[in-house]
Design a protein around this motif. Structure first.
Motif, PDB file in Angstrom:
ATOM      1  N   TYR A 106       0.860  -1.190   0.000  1.00  0.00           N
ATOM      2  CA  TYR A 106       0.000   0.000   0.000  1.00  0.00           C
ATOM      3  C   TYR A 106       0.894   1.237   0.000  1.00  0.00           C
ATOM      4  O   TYR A 106       1.664   1.470   0.942  1.00  0.00           O
TER       5      TYR A 106
ATOM      6  N   GLY B   3      -2.912   3.518  -2.960  1.00  0.00           N
ATOM      7  CA  GLY B   3      -3.483   2.287  -3.485  1.00  0.00           C
ATOM      8  C   GLY B   3      -2.502   1.142  -3.356  1.00  0.00           C
ATOM      9  O   GLY B   3      -1.363   1.305  -2.897  1.00  0.00           O
ATOM     10  N   TRP B   4      -2.959  -0.032  -3.777  1.00  0.00           N
ATOM     11  CA  TRP B   4      -2.134  -1.242  -3.700  1.00  0.00           C
ATOM     12  C   TRP B   4      -1.341  -1.420  -4.994  1.00  0.00           C
ATOM     13  O   TRP B   4      -1.895  -1.369  -6.083  1.00  0.00           O
TER      14      TRP B   4
ATOM     15  N   LYS C  11      -7.126  -1.278  -5.936  1.00  0.00           N
ATOM     16  CA  LYS C  11      -8.084  -1.047  -4.857  1.00  0.00           C
ATOM     17  C   LYS C  11      -8.001  -2.089  -3.743  1.00  0.00           C
ATOM     18  O   LYS C  11      -8.591  -1.902  -2.680  1.00  0.00           O
ATOM     19  N   SER C  12      -7.289  -3.187  -3.979  1.00  0.00           N
ATOM     20  CA  SER C  12      -7.148  -4.226  -2.962  1.00  0.00           C
ATOM     21  C   SER C  12      -5.867  -5.003  -3.234  1.00  0.00           C
ATOM     22  O   SER C  12      -5.314  -4.934  -4.344  1.00  0.00           O
ATOM     23  N   PRO C  13      -5.375  -5.776  -2.259  1.00  0.00           N
ATOM     24  CA  PRO C  13      -4.188  -6.603  -2.530  1.00  0.00           C
ATOM     25  C   PRO C  13      -4.396  -7.574  -3.686  1.00  0.00           C
ATOM     26  O   PRO C  13      -3.465  -7.855  -4.444  1.00  0.00           O
ATOM     27  N   ALA C  14      -5.627  -8.077  -3.829  1.00  0.00           N
ATOM     28  CA  ALA C  14      -5.909  -9.036  -4.901  1.00  0.00           C
ATOM     29  C   ALA C  14      -5.877  -8.388  -6.277  1.00  0.00           C
ATOM     30  O   ALA C  14      -5.649  -9.071  -7.285  1.00  0.00           O
ATOM     31  N   THR C  15      -6.118  -7.075  -6.333  1.00  0.00           N
ATOM     32  CA  THR C  15      -6.102  -6.360  -7.619  1.00  0.00           C
ATOM     33  C   THR C  15      -5.000  -5.298  -7.622  1.00  0.00           C
ATOM     34  O   THR C  15      -5.154  -4.232  -8.217  1.00  0.00           O
ATOM     35  N   ALA C  16      -3.895  -5.604  -6.944  1.00  0.00           N
ATOM     36  CA  ALA C  16      -2.776  -4.659  -6.873  1.00  0.00           C
ATOM     37  C   ALA C  16      -2.268  -4.325  -8.271  1.00  0.00           C
ATOM     38  O   ALA C  16      -2.211  -5.179  -9.159  1.00  0.00           O
TER      39      ALA C  16
END
Length: 386
Positions: A45, A58-59, A101-106
């Motif tokens: 992040y 963001g990630w 927006k998230s670690p999964a969609t970094a």
């Protein structure tokens, strides 16, 4: 990362030194000092400085290089991309390479897909950044990026023919006493949503470290036109000086070239279409596989009356030295199984078949090498109706 013996049994295993950092499966290289070097990815992040976005944070998926002792799992070197490579070097976008927006969609701003050991001014690394179109020279002592090849912040002046995009599989091939370096890479010139040119190719480049210039030595293009690989692909220099290319995950082909570009082997092991994939990387090397499992055989009887026949199928997964199969048809004579017909059939691939007249009761086969030596024997199996 697991190392296997010729019997396909694990001999050692290497795991990365931080459970939060995931191996990205793109590069793993053994060293002569009892270590392995692996590429990894770490969602982080951060401030999104330099990106075309209204979001302040963001990630981001940063690239990580670790060198790990094989016996102990100890991390002896670690490098993280965000400490050295800013986000604004990327050609990726938040719309196509992770929205952050998230670690999964970094956001995959760099995509480290290759690391190569060098002996240039010490033991250092060449690292490939897929989404920055750049090869980075990483100083193993300081962890600094000593220079960049290609991309937005190149330290070199490149000829047009030497430029590349979305590359994979960079390798240090050597240098001379004048600090002229030779490297190789697979130039995808495409990714999943962008095509820079209609065809991917292998490149060898000459880097003059004194003049900081990069020129093309040779371009190796597939004999089949239109091969464009959005992901994967590799260029391997063989011990005889030839070059071997696997054409990436979208292209089920591989090719061997003489140094001057003459094709000496080209294999298309599946049709090139939307439903058939290739392999991210294909290499050629000497390998004798001797599996501990025994070879297998099956027998199927078909037909009726005078048209009856029995088909035997033999295979031995992973056995590379099998040249032929000695098939034996077995009949029950007075209640005792006895081999009655034998024929040697050249191996025809993963599974070799033999058809013999009549309905047979049982069968077995022996795997033999090119000199006729028996390498293994199947069980005697019952023939079943097809």
């Amino acid at each position: 990362n697991v190392m296997l013996s010729e019997t396909y049994e694990p001999t050692s295993q290497m795991t990365n030194g931080d459970s939060l950092i995931k191996a990205n499966g793109q590069a793993f290289e053994l060293t002569s000092r009892g270590t392995g070097v692996v590429t990894l990815s770490l969602p982080t992040y951060v401030d999104l400085i330099g990106l075309n976005t209204t979001e302040s944070k963001g990630w981001v998926l940063q690239g990580v290089i670790q060198e790990i002792e094989l016996g102990t799992g100890k991390v002896v070197f670690e490098w993280k991309s965000l400490d050295h490579i800013p986000l604004n070097e990327t050609f990726a976008t938040l719309a196509t390479d992770g929205d952050g927006k998230s670690p999964a969609t970094a956001f995959n701003y760099l995509d480290v897909n290759s690391v190569s050991l060098t002996t240039f001014h010490g033991d250092n690394f060449l690292v490939s950044g897929h989404n920055t179109h750049t090869i980075y020279f990483i100083n193993r002592t300081t962890s600094n990026v000593d220079w960049r090849l290609n991309g937005k912040a190149s330290s070199f002046s490149l000829s047009d023919a030497a430029k590349f995009h979305y590359q994979h599989d960079v390798h240090f091939l050597g240098k001379d006493e004048n600090d002229i370096m030779l490297i190789s890479l697979f130039n995808n010139d495409a990714n999943s949503h962008t095509k820079v040119s209609p065809q991917s190719a292998g490149l060898t480049l000459v880097l003059d470290i004194n003049q900081m210039t990069a020129t093309l030595k040779k371009r190796y293009a597939a004999p089949t036109p239109g091969i464009s690989s959005p992901t994967g692909g590799n260029l391997q220099q063989l011990s005889n000086g030839n070059y071997f290319i696997g054409w990436g995950a979208a292209s089920p082909f591989f090719t061997e070239f003489l140094p001057n570009g003459t094709v000496v082997m080209h294999v298309e092991y599946a049709p090139l279409n939307a439903t058939t994939g290739g392999s991210p990387s294909i290499t050629r090397s000497a390998w004798n596989g001797r599996p501990q499992d025994e070879p297998l055989i099956a027998g199927l009887a078909s037909g009726s009356g005078n048209n009856q026949s029995t088909t035997y199928y033999a295979s031995w997964n992973g056995a590379t030295e099998v040249a032929a199969w000695q098939f034996h048809a077995v009949d029950l004579i007075g209640g005792t199984p006895k081999p009655t017909v034998m024929e040697t059939v050249q191996r025809t691939g993963f599974e070799t078949q033999w058809i013999v007249k009549g309905k047979r009761d049982m069968g077995f086969a022996e795997a033999v090498d090119w000199e006729g030596k028996v390498l293994g024997e199947t069980d005697w199996v019952n023939v079943v109706a097809a």
